[in-house]
Design an enzyme around this catalytic site. Sequence first.
Site, PDB file in Angstrom:
ATOM      1  N   ASN A  86       0.942  -1.127  -0.142  1.00  0.00           N
ATOM      2  CA  ASN A  86      -0.017   0.129  -0.084  1.00  0.00           C
ATOM      3  C   ASN A  86       0.863   1.041  -0.033  1.00  0.00           C
ATOM      4  OD1 ASN A  86      -2.416  -1.523   0.060  1.00  0.00           O
ATOM      5  ND2 ASN A  86      -2.177  -1.744   2.351  1.00  0.00           N
ATOM      6  N   GLY A  92      -4.216   3.332   1.008  1.00  0.00           N
ATOM      7  CA  GLY A  92      -4.622   2.432   2.228  1.00  0.00           C
ATOM      8  C   GLY A  92      -3.370   2.326   3.181  1.00  0.00           C
ATOM      9  N   HIS A  99       6.498  -1.532   3.614  1.00  0.00           N
ATOM     10  CA  HIS A  99       6.251  -2.896   3.986  1.00  0.00           C
ATOM     11  C   HIS A  99       5.770  -3.664   2.701  1.00  0.00           C
ATOM     12  CE1 HIS A  99       3.059  -0.399   5.679  1.00  0.00           C
ATOM     13  NE2 HIS A  99       2.366  -1.508   5.553  1.00  0.00           N
ATOM     14  N   HIS A 101       2.919  -6.696   2.501  1.00  0.00           N
ATOM     15  CA  HIS A 101       2.180  -7.623   3.031  1.00  0.00           C
ATOM     16  C   HIS A 101       2.260  -9.031   2.325  1.00  0.00           C
ATOM     17  CE1 HIS A 101      -0.608  -4.861   5.290  1.00  0.00           C
ATOM     18  NE2 HIS A 101       0.032  -3.992   4.361  1.00  0.00           N
TER      19      HIS A 101
HETATM   20  P1  DGP Z   1      -0.786  -0.595   5.737  1.00  0.00           P
HETATM   21  O1  DGP Z   1      -2.072  -0.405   5.780  1.00  0.00           O
HETATM   22  O2  DGP Z   1      -0.133  -1.249   4.372  1.00  0.00           O
HETATM   23  O3  DGP Z   1       0.127   0.472   6.407  1.00  0.00           O
HETATM   24  O4  DGP Z   1      -0.407  -1.813   6.916  1.00  0.00           O
HETATM   25  C1  DGP Z   1      -0.004  -1.528   8.256  1.00  0.00           C
HETATM   26  C2  DGP Z   1      -0.144  -2.963   8.785  1.00  0.00           C
HETATM   27  O5  DGP Z   1       0.778  -3.019   9.915  1.00  0.00           O
HETATM   28  C3  DGP Z   1      -1.628  -3.208   9.297  1.00  0.00           C
HETATM   29  O6  DGP Z   1      -1.957  -4.467   8.698  1.00  0.00           O
HETATM   30  C4  DGP Z   1      -1.406  -3.352  10.834  1.00  0.00           C
HETATM   31  C5  DGP Z   1       0.067  -3.603  11.054  1.00  0.00           C
HETATM   32  N1  DGP Z   1       0.794  -3.205  12.262  1.00  0.00           N
HETATM   33  C6  DGP Z   1       0.355  -1.907  12.646  1.00  0.00           C
HETATM   34  N2  DGP Z   1       1.262  -1.774  13.836  1.00  0.00           N
HETATM   35  C7  DGP Z   1       1.682  -2.887  14.205  1.00  0.00           C
HETATM   36  C8  DGP Z   1       2.531  -3.328  14.971  1.00  0.00           C
HETATM   37  O7  DGP Z   1       3.039  -2.674  16.223  1.00  0.00           O
HETATM   38  N3  DGP Z   1       2.873  -4.615  14.951  1.00  0.00           N
HETATM   39  C9  DGP Z   1       2.658  -5.484  13.698  1.00  0.00           C
HETATM   40  N4  DGP Z   1       3.192  -6.676  14.302  1.00  0.00           N
HETATM   41  N5  DGP Z   1       1.837  -5.103  12.787  1.00  0.00           N
HETATM   42  C10 DGP Z   1       1.367  -3.831  13.073  1.00  0.00           C
END
Ligand code: DGP
Length: 111
Positions: A86, A92, A99, A101
């Site tokens: 994203n 989004g 990162h 997914h």
């Molecule tokens: P995006 O929408 O592509 O920026 O996805 C961010 C993702 O990061 C979302 O699916 C939840 C995950 N996320 C946010 N904070 C944390 C965290 O502190 N630890 C982990 N493991 N995941 C997190």
Amino acid sequence: MTDCIFCEIAAGRIPTDKVYEDDRVLAFRDINPKAAVHLLVIPRQHVASLDELDGSHDELIAHLVRVLPRLARDQGLETGYRTIINTGAGGGQEVFHLHAHLMGGSDLPGF
Ligand code: DGP
């Protein structure tokens, strides 16, 4: 401390469910999984999003992408998997540290 949660995770200052790491990238389980397997793969270096990339990141990004199929195999995703990056609020993106997914398994939602 930085104000980037994924930099804090990469530095080991915030605990996470890590599944892979090397000198350039780190993979850990998404805190809010959307599928049976839902990993986030990040560069250790802070890059906010795809929009920030230039030629100096080429090797890093190639490496990150090459790690994805290896992780999918390690997670048992033999029949396939989904990868999503994203970008920007309109795309989004919630965490502004680049990162990918990596998702798969029985309950992969429709796209
Ligand atoms: P995006 O929408 O592509 O920026 O996805 C961010 C993702 O990061 C979302 O699916 C939840 C995950 N996320 C946010 N904070 C944390 C965290 O502190 N630890 C982990 N493991 N995941 C997190």
